[in-house]
Design a protein around this motif. Structure first.
Motif, PDB file in Angstrom:
ATOM      1  N   VAL A  12       0.851  -1.229   0.140  1.00 57.70           N
ATOM      2  CA  VAL A  12      -0.038   0.076  -0.101  1.00 57.70           C
ATOM      3  C   VAL A  12       0.887   1.407   0.031  1.00 57.70           C
ATOM      4  O   VAL A  12       1.606   1.210   0.786  1.00 57.70           O
ATOM      5  N   ARG A  13       0.647   2.207  -0.890  1.00 61.86           N
ATOM      6  CA  ARG A  13       1.436   3.317  -0.878  1.00 61.86           C
ATOM      7  C   ARG A  13       0.736   4.608  -0.359  1.00 61.86           C
ATOM      8  O   ARG A  13      -0.320   4.799  -0.647  1.00 61.86           O
ATOM      9  N   VAL A  14       1.611   5.096   0.620  1.00 56.97           N
ATOM     10  CA  VAL A  14       1.119   6.087   1.580  1.00 56.97           C
ATOM     11  C   VAL A  14       1.791   7.310   1.429  1.00 56.97           C
ATOM     12  O   VAL A  14       3.003   7.352   0.981  1.00 56.97           O
ATOM     13  N   GLU A  32       6.489   1.716   7.882  1.00 58.31           N
ATOM     14  CA  GLU A  32       7.249   1.025   6.785  1.00 58.31           C
ATOM     15  C   GLU A  32       7.551  -0.474   7.441  1.00 58.31           C
ATOM     16  O   GLU A  32       7.472  -1.558   6.882  1.00 58.31           O
ATOM     17  N   TYR A  36       4.070  -0.714   4.992  1.00 57.18           N
ATOM     18  CA  TYR A  36       3.453   0.378   3.952  1.00 57.18           C
ATOM     19  C   TYR A  36       4.782   0.865   3.061  1.00 57.18           C
ATOM     20  O   TYR A  36       5.851   0.917   3.741  1.00 57.18           O
TER      21      TYR A  36
END
Length: 238
Positions: A12-14, A32, A36
């Motif tokens: 998942v890119r945050v 991380e 994430y």
């Protein structure tokens, strides 16, 4: 011949926009560790550039940012995207909460915030973004998976909403809130019930989140479609 191994799901890119260097690094390292993929920006304008240049699954925006603050950044994001947005406020007072939610944020946390609380809110937002509602009773679905309430149509299979035949773009939180109403037409839903079912809060949730999201939803589906029942909650008119 052995079959190829299934591809691993992408992380998942945050996008985290936080001006405090120590807090930005701390959040980045902590998230991380949960798997994430983080991109971080120290100010609103840099965050906006990153958002426009790269795809993200979720944004975490501090309210107080140099240049373009978190409220303004959220508004700019909402001009083109329905990506889930979590606001962070150091004050936690009504001004920040109301302004952030009115700008289009889905939820907020007050700093300092424990990592497990932040991760719980992130997971809740991501579940809303991929939410699939249970089948509706056949009596409420005369057109298959489409629930019709006057000029409002809710396609529970395609996760699409239209008013007067025109499509309406809803954020994941707004859509899940509308689906909750659509599953119980004519029934008064108390705020704590909506906090539990939509935001996945316990009894200590902030009911302003519900009130402001209902206001945003009304602007999109019709102000008279969702009725306020004073002292209790809200209901969707049939």
């Amino acid at each position: 011949m052995s079959s190829p191994a299934p591809a691993s799901p992408r992380p998942v890119r945050v996008l985290l926009v936080e001006d405090d260097d120590l807090m930005r690094r701390s959040f980045t390292v902590a998230l991380e560790r949960y798997g994430y993929e983080l991109r971080a920006a120290p100010d609103g304008l840099t965050g906006l550039e990153l958002f426009r240049d790269e795809p993200f699954d979720l944004l975490i925006l501090d309210v107080m940012l140099p240049g373009l603050d978190g409220i303004g950044l959220c508004r700019r994001v909402r001009e083109t995207s329905l990506v889930p947005v979590l606001m962070m406020s150091a004050r936690g007072d009504g001004l920040d909460v109301v302004a952030g939610l009115e700008a289009g944020a889905d939820d907020y946390v007050v700093k300092p915030v424990d990592t497990y609380v932040l991760v719980a809110r992130i997971r809740s937002l991501l579940r809303r973004a991929t939410y699939a509602p249970p089948p509706a009773p056949s009596s409420e679905a005369p057109e298959g998976d489409v629930l019709v309430f006057g000029d409002l149509a809710v396609d529970t299979a395609g996760m699409e909403v239209s008013v007067g035949g025109q499509p309406v773009a809803l954020t994941p939180t707004e859509l899940k809130l509308l689906l909750e109403f659509a599953a119980h037409p004519g029934v008064v839903l108390e705020r704590h019930t909506l906090l539990r079912n939509v935001w996945e809060y316990g009894w200590d949730g902030d009911s302003r989140v519900v009130d402001l999201c209902v206001q945003r939803l009304r602007r999109k589906v019709g102000r008279d479609r969702i009725e306020t029942v004073r002292g209790f909650g809200y209901k969707l008119r049939r």
